[in-house]
Design an enzyme around this catalytic site. Structure first.
Site, PDB file in Angstrom:
ATOM      1  N   ASP A  27       4.606  48.997 -50.362  1.00 45.18           N
ATOM      2  CA  ASP A  27       5.047  50.490 -51.375  1.00 45.18           C
ATOM      3  C   ASP A  27       6.482  50.026 -51.489  1.00 45.18           C
ATOM      4  OD1 ASP A  27       5.661  53.358 -51.656  1.00 45.18           O
ATOM      5  OD2 ASP A  27       5.207  53.110 -49.498  1.00 45.18           O
ATOM      6  N   PHE A  28       7.518  51.382 -51.844  1.00 43.39           N
ATOM      7  CA  PHE A  28       8.789  50.886 -51.326  1.00 43.39           C
ATOM      8  C   PHE A  28       9.366  52.394 -50.597  1.00 43.39           C
ATOM      9  CE2 PHE A  28      12.876  52.353 -53.177  1.00 43.39           C
ATOM     10  CZ  PHE A  28      13.552  51.301 -53.699  1.00 43.39           C
ATOM     11  N   ASP A  29       9.107  53.648 -50.799  1.00 35.75           N
ATOM     12  CA  ASP A  29       9.650  54.269 -49.891  1.00 35.75           C
ATOM     13  C   ASP A  29       9.247  54.708 -48.549  1.00 35.75           C
ATOM     14  OD1 ASP A  29      11.657  56.240 -52.060  1.00 35.75           O
ATOM     15  OD2 ASP A  29       9.686  55.919 -53.275  1.00 35.75           O
ATOM     16  N   ASP A 207       2.825  53.506 -46.230  1.00 36.38           N
ATOM     17  CA  ASP A 207       3.780  54.424 -45.272  1.00 36.38           C
ATOM     18  C   ASP A 207       2.842  55.661 -44.950  1.00 36.38           C
ATOM     19  OD1 ASP A 207       5.385  54.819 -47.357  1.00 36.38           O
ATOM     20  OD2 ASP A 207       6.307  55.997 -46.463  1.00 36.38           O
TER      21      ASP A 207
HETATM   22 MG   LIG Z   1       6.174  55.358 -48.805  1.00 36.58          MG
END
Ligand SMILES: [Mg+2]
Length: 269
Positions: A27-29, A207
């Protein structure tokens, strides 16, 4: 299970990465970039970016995000990485943008939905921000003084808008998004990536709630892979469902995931 550390996780996946058969996905954020009060201000951790740039020359690397893929490409400039944006509605592969037909088919509704969201937000608490994406629209609560109260206040109106438009209301941490209805998720994307890369092992770090379908896709694939590791990256707002969905595998922070990537890059010269 012994606690996961960057050293242990990098050691587990290094053999497959050296063979080029590891799908290294993230994932990124909140995973590659620390959570930032202003969603537009998120920045990939420099050592994560450097490690991914190297690793993408050795084994398939993918980033799956709720962000639209053009924004993702700007925030995560990793040559050779496979990017999936808007929870699977868009893909960026070898310089070519692929868009899911349901996104294109529903695009005419988006301006009306954006206008309705603007009106809803104007009646709610200060600070709530609208992110207009190419194929969807997200409402961010983190900038509000009390994000959870703001989300609780606006959720009924957003759910009603989803019903009247036929769009899907998807929740993340401090964000709700209205998306064209369809089967896409990070789970469908991860399955497609496993197939297109013919990976024999895979790790996926995430996350938030939107990452749980990707964890599930890995869990299902475990029988035909040498190794399948969903990893929950923890933070101040970790949803309680996340850790069990990752089979209890956790890293404490995006910094720990970046350290894992750095150690892995060093182990795959
Ligand atoms: Mg995220």
């Amino acid at each position: 299970m012994p606690p996961l550390t960057p050293e242990r996780l990098a050691g587990l996946v290094a053999p497959a990465a050296r063979r080029g058969t590891l799908l290294l996905s993230s994932d990124f954020d909140g995973t590659l970039a620390p959570i930032c009060p202003d969603p537009m201000g998120a920045t990939i951790l420099p050592r994560a970016a450097a490690a991914l740039c190297h690793l993408a020359t050795r084994t398939p690397v993918a980033i799956l995000s709720g962000r639209d893929v053009t924004t993702l490409a700007r925030l995560a400039p990793i040559p050779g990485a496979r990017l999936s944006g808007s929870y699977g509605l868009e893909r960026w592969r070898d310089g070519v943008l692929e868009v899911a037909p349901e996104a294109v088919g529903r695009a005419r509704q988006l301006p009306g939905i954006v206008a309705a969201l603007e009106a809803t937000i104007a009646k709610g608490p200060a600070g709530v921000a609208l992110e207009r994406k190419r194929w969807s629209a997200a409402v961010h609560f983190r900038p509000a003084a009390d994000p959870l109260a703001a989300a609780a206040m606006l959720r009924p109106a957003l759910a009603a808008l989803a019903v009247t438009t036929g769009w899907s209301l998807v929740g993340g941490r401090m964000v709700y998004e209205l998306q064209p209805p369809g089967p896409r998720s990070k789970g469908t994307e991860l399955r497609a990536l496993l197939s297109e890369t013919r990976a024999r092992a895979a790790v996926y770090a995430g996350d938030d709630l939107g990452d749980i379908p990707a964890f599930a896709a890995l869990t299902v694939a475990v029988e035909r892979l040498e190794l399948a590791l969903p990893v929950a990256v923890l933070g101040a707002e970790t949803p309680p469902e996340l850790v069990p969905a990752a089979g209890g595998r956790t890293l404490p922070s995006p910094e720990a995931w970046a350290e894992t990537l750095q150690l892995l890059a060093a182990a795959v010269p």
